[in-house]
Write an enzyme that holds these catalytic residues in place. Sequence first.
Site, PDB file in Angstrom:
ATOM      1  N   CYS A  13     -56.807   0.045 -14.667  1.00 19.23           N
ATOM      2  CA  CYS A  13     -55.780   1.064 -14.423  1.00 19.23           C
ATOM      3  C   CYS A  13     -54.760   1.049 -15.569  1.00 19.23           C
ATOM      4  CB  CYS A  13     -55.072   0.782 -13.104  1.00 19.23           C
ATOM      5  SG  CYS A  13     -53.686   1.874 -12.779  1.00 19.23           S
TER       6      CYS A  13
ATOM      7  N   LYS B 214      -7.608  -2.403  -6.715  1.00 19.56           N
ATOM      8  CA  LYS B 214      -8.381  -3.021  -7.801  1.00 19.56           C
ATOM      9  C   LYS B 214      -8.905  -1.893  -8.678  1.00 19.56           C
ATOM     10  CE  LYS B 214     -11.716  -6.585  -8.866  1.00 19.56           C
ATOM     11  NZ  LYS B 214     -12.432  -5.922  -9.961  1.00 19.56           N
TER      12      LYS B 214
HETATM   13  S1  IVH Z   1      -5.366  -9.773 -11.248  1.00 22.60           S
HETATM   14  C1  IVH Z   1      -5.822 -14.106 -12.175  1.00 22.60           C
HETATM   15  N1  IVH Z   1      -5.068  -7.331 -10.328  1.00 22.60           N
HETATM   16  O1  IVH Z   1     -10.407  -7.354 -11.933  1.00 22.60           O
HETATM   17  C2  IVH Z   1      -6.155 -12.760 -11.697  1.00 22.60           C
HETATM   18  N2  IVH Z   1      -7.002  -7.823 -11.582  1.00 22.60           N
HETATM   19  O2  IVH Z   1     -12.138  -9.778 -11.296  1.00 22.60           O
HETATM   20  C3  IVH Z   1      -6.255 -11.766 -12.776  1.00 22.60           C
HETATM   21  N3  IVH Z   1      -8.513  -5.926 -11.909  1.00 22.60           N
HETATM   22  O3  IVH Z   1     -11.019  -8.208 -15.104  1.00 22.60           O
HETATM   23  C4  IVH Z   1      -6.582 -10.424 -12.342  1.00 22.60           C
HETATM   24  N4  IVH Z   1      -7.304  -4.454 -10.817  1.00 22.60           N
HETATM   25  O4  IVH Z   1      -9.113  -6.546 -14.975  1.00 22.60           O
HETATM   26  C5  IVH Z   1      -5.842  -8.166 -11.020  1.00 22.60           C
HETATM   27  N5  IVH Z   1      -4.660  -5.206  -9.481  1.00 22.60           N
HETATM   28  C6  IVH Z   1      -5.434  -6.051 -10.174  1.00 22.60           C
HETATM   29  C7  IVH Z   1      -6.653  -5.635 -10.760  1.00 22.60           C
HETATM   30  C8  IVH Z   1      -7.416  -6.560 -11.457  1.00 22.60           C
HETATM   31  C9  IVH Z   1      -8.415  -4.651 -11.510  1.00 22.60           C
HETATM   32  C10 IVH Z   1      -9.632  -6.497 -12.696  1.00 22.60           C
HETATM   33  C11 IVH Z   1      -9.181  -7.330 -13.840  1.00 22.60           C
HETATM   34  C12 IVH Z   1     -10.206  -8.413 -13.989  1.00 22.60           C
HETATM   35  C13 IVH Z   1     -11.024  -8.296 -12.768  1.00 22.60           C
HETATM   36  C14 IVH Z   1     -11.043  -9.652 -12.084  1.00 22.60           C
END
Ligand code: IVH
Length: 670
Positions: free
Chosen positions: A432, A117
């Site tokens: 105070c 992520k």
């Molecule tokens: S999938 C429907 N994959 O996390 C799902 N998101 O909480 C769409 N993000 O703003 C997101 N790494 O930008 C996906 N490998 C990854 C990701 C990712 C970071 C972020 C994304 C979104 C947030 C979602």
Amino acid sequence: MANTDSERREASEIRRKLEEHNYRYYVLDDPSIPDAEYDRLFRRLVELEVAHPELSGTDSPTMRVGSPPVSQFDPVQHRTPMLSLNNAFSDEEVTSFDERVRKTLDVQNVDYAVEPKFDGLAISLTYANGLFVRGATRGDGMTGEDVTANLRTVQSIPLRLVKATSIRDLEVRGEVLMFRRDFEAMNERQRAAGEKEFVNPRNAAAGSLRQLDSRITARRPLRFFAYGVGEADAARKSQTEVLDWLLDLGFPVAKERSRVSGAAGLHTYFNKIGALRRNLPYAIDGVVYKVDRLEWQDILGFVSRAPRYAIAHKFPAEEELTEVAGIDVQVGRTGAITPVARLKPVFVGGATVTNATLHNEDELRRKDVRVGDTVVVRRAGDVIPEVVSVLLEKRPKYAVPFAMPSHCPICSSAVTRSPDEAVARCSGGLYCPAQRKQALLHFASRRALDIEGMGEKLVDQLVDRELVHTPADLYKLGVAELSGLERMAEKSAANVLAALEKSRRTTLHRFIYALGIRTVGESTARDLASHLGSIDRLIGASVEELESTPDVGPVVARSIRQFFDEAHNVKVIRELREAGVQWEEGTGRPVKGTVKSKTFVLTGTLRAMTRDEARALIEGKGHKVAGSVSKRTDYVVAGEESGSKLAKAADLGVSILDETQFLKLMEGSE
Ligand code: IVH
């Protein structure tokens, strides 16, 4: 012209080479030509395009240097909303995610596409006939901002799709971020130039992406990683195939992605990435699990704004070691004395931490934090840093237990602590200055009298120069007093006076809340206002009468009574009314029983209103807003980026409303 013809060929040959180099460098991480050679080719291409402007197109690598600034970003409507992900924080939550998925699909085992992520910013890239035509930020998920000019400067975003010009229409989604080493080097340059440094790679990436002058963005080392498409085409059957395809089209995708089987596979992957985390070139805050088969993703669908087929497994808050350079105490609005550890600066959870709260005397004793100690400091995202524990084996000989001051460091009044409280308090009350400042800030705060411009800097000066002792004094201020203060030109003085004027018209519950009675938060203030109906009834109410207000128990009732037993508090109220502060008083009515009151829990971000506004709307209709989900919750209102409350609601079978459903319900609910 023969000359132009050969130059056209040369230009296109150079472009091909530069693109290939970019691809090898950013996507394959396997550079093939030295930087000097790249620069030479680039300069030659610029030369050719300057001599023959018709040779350059929007997809030329020379277009990555940025263009003149714009005054604002245009809004972009996303064709398919950019969703958020639900979070899991433990193996158990992940296991139940897998169980839910299998149950819904009615299958034995599910394969997952798993990825890091990225801790960056979500963006969407649109390609028409193979050319990059538009890039947008996520915004609220429905509407983002057009940052095409800025994204053009990001070297790892292909301006033209590799070997796929037959694709008419493609939307790629992913994350813009900065590699840690690039971030360090950039900050080094900022430092050398005497310019502001960035806190962490994420903030630096965010700041760079939102530059109105894309020539500045061009100098920032931004990167892009793709993790999906807006709408998959029928040729791709799985998330894994989508990512393979994106890689072929020229997009960087995470090398660490994988495909695993079942919950056990997810657990193993989480541990593997956790161990790898520090060695990755970029920051990540967890991993994302997605049901691999797209057909199954469709069946699972969405709840509110998050897919049921995916979940983000977040890493626990980061921890680091550092030393305690000192321990101070801070005095809050109600006189609460909070010990704070001054730390040797340490980078943790994406920011440099220099202070950490020690909460209260008991906590301080329990952890036995001493000046000179080496301590574990924890910080997650935007959360307040805290001291987790002390490394006793590292304690220096001279370290002595911290003694809470017996007198207030600000006003020297005695510090007292009642036996049933964890908090020690300065007994100075509004004598105070620290408490007075906090009380004034509270009085002026948004949910109280909402006096715009009455911030910390101004209040500090007003109190230090003895211009203001009580909230009533605020209304005696004039241009003369204000414009004599630091950073206060005549214009800003006039603004403050206008804000004060405006604040005179308020409501009873805001006024009660603004008084800052220790146990009276906003919701109790509302209950008191509607139950008692007037300030005089409140001032005169006995403990018993107070207790007949819904949600007011003996402790709250007693503290309210105590507050009004202080003659100076009643005097301030009188002075405020004399100064023209006014509201409509009612007759008082019982809060309960007049409407079928429901309990709502708000989570995530709503598009049409802030949380406060949503709360006001709900409460205005006679319903309640609770902070956490339980069996007694009637509705959970889920906005963008809804988190664990949503998962809990789903588990308990509580009705979940998205924003539209919520607004509909509110319309017809009186
Ligand atoms: S999938 C429907 N994959 O996390 C799902 N998101 O909480 C769409 N993000 O703003 C997101 N790494 O930008 C996906 N490998 C990854 C990701 C990712 C970071 C972020 C994304 C979104 C947030 C979602």
